[in-house]
Write a protein that holds these residues in place. Structure first.
Motif, PDB file in Angstrom:
ATOM      1  N   GLU A  17       0.854  -1.181   0.000  1.00  0.00           N
ATOM      2  CA  GLU A  17       0.000   0.000   0.000  1.00  0.00           C
ATOM      3  C   GLU A  17       0.895   1.237   0.000  1.00  0.00           C
ATOM      4  O   GLU A  17       2.039   1.180   0.472  1.00  0.00           O
ATOM      5  CB  GLU A  17      -0.881   0.009   1.260  1.00  0.00           C
ATOM      6  CG  GLU A  17      -1.856  -1.137   1.357  1.00  0.00           C
ATOM      7  CD  GLU A  17      -3.039  -1.003   0.419  1.00  0.00           C
ATOM      8  OE1 GLU A  17      -3.341   0.133  -0.010  1.00  0.00           O
ATOM      9  OE2 GLU A  17      -3.652  -2.036   0.102  1.00  0.00           O
ATOM     10  N   PRO A  18       0.403   2.369  -0.488  1.00  0.00           N
ATOM     11  CA  PRO A  18       1.195   3.601  -0.402  1.00  0.00           C
ATOM     12  C   PRO A  18       1.537   3.907   1.054  1.00  0.00           C
ATOM     13  O   PRO A  18       0.737   3.662   1.959  1.00  0.00           O
ATOM     14  CB  PRO A  18       0.257   4.665  -0.967  1.00  0.00           C
ATOM     15  CG  PRO A  18      -0.711   3.921  -1.817  1.00  0.00           C
ATOM     16  CD  PRO A  18      -0.881   2.580  -1.148  1.00  0.00           C
ATOM     17  N   GLY A  19       2.733   4.407   1.268  1.00  0.00           N
ATOM     18  CA  GLY A  19       3.165   4.764   2.608  1.00  0.00           C
ATOM     19  C   GLY A  19       4.599   4.348   2.858  1.00  0.00           C
ATOM     20  O   GLY A  19       5.313   3.941   1.943  1.00  0.00           O
ATOM     21  N   THR A  20       4.993   4.441   4.116  1.00  0.00           N
ATOM     22  CA  THR A  20       6.352   4.099   4.513  1.00  0.00           C
ATOM     23  C   THR A  20       6.378   2.686   5.085  1.00  0.00           C
ATOM     24  O   THR A  20       5.514   2.318   5.885  1.00  0.00           O
ATOM     25  CB  THR A  20       6.884   5.105   5.544  1.00  0.00           C
ATOM     26  OG1 THR A  20       6.861   6.407   4.951  1.00  0.00           O
ATOM     27  CG2 THR A  20       8.302   4.783   5.972  1.00  0.00           C
ATOM     28  N   HIS A  21       7.353   1.928   4.662  1.00  0.00           N
ATOM     29  CA  HIS A  21       7.529   0.544   5.096  1.00  0.00           C
ATOM     30  C   HIS A  21       8.964   0.378   5.586  1.00  0.00           C
ATOM     31  O   HIS A  21       9.835   1.173   5.263  1.00  0.00           O
ATOM     32  CB  HIS A  21       7.251  -0.416   3.937  1.00  0.00           C
ATOM     33  CG  HIS A  21       5.895  -0.226   3.342  1.00  0.00           C
ATOM     34  ND1 HIS A  21       4.778  -0.865   3.819  1.00  0.00           N
ATOM     35  CD2 HIS A  21       5.474   0.548   2.314  1.00  0.00           C
ATOM     36  CE1 HIS A  21       3.733  -0.500   3.105  1.00  0.00           C
ATOM     37  NE2 HIS A  21       4.132   0.363   2.181  1.00  0.00           N
ATOM     38  N   SER A  22       9.230  -0.673   6.344  1.00  0.00           N
ATOM     39  CA  SER A  22      10.577  -0.946   6.847  1.00  0.00           C
ATOM     40  C   SER A  22      11.053  -2.286   6.322  1.00  0.00           C
ATOM     41  O   SER A  22      10.418  -3.320   6.555  1.00  0.00           O
ATOM     42  CB  SER A  22      10.597  -0.962   8.378  1.00  0.00           C
ATOM     43  OG  SER A  22      10.298   0.308   8.881  1.00  0.00           O
TER      44      SER A  22
END
Length: 81
Positions: A17-22
């Protein structure tokens, strides 16, 4: 990519999904290749990255990519090249 632990010889394709991931660099996450917080320590920090659209991404698991966390097909070349 110093201190990145290889977890598989090839990438994994995941829909994000759009956004920040680690992205996990220690290899201990149960949610490979994404970090689940299993281990955080010196030289083994997750790498945060942002995607702007929902789609499938090939994420590195060999630990050799120059475009972390994304696969650049380095796993297809002999080690050291």
């Amino acid at each position: 990519m110093a201190n990145v632990v290889a977890t598989a010889p090839s990438p994994v394709v995941v829909e994000l999904e759009p956004g920040t991931h680690s992205w996990c660099s220690c290899g201990k996450s149960k949610n490979q290749p994404l970090c689940d917080g299993s281990y955080m320590g010196p030289g083994c920090d997750p790498q945060d990255f942002t995607v702007t659209e929902k789609k499938k991404y090939a994420l590195c698991r060999c630990g050799r990519t120059s475009k972390a966390p994304f696969c650049d097909a380095t796993h297809k070349r002999p080690a050291g090249t």
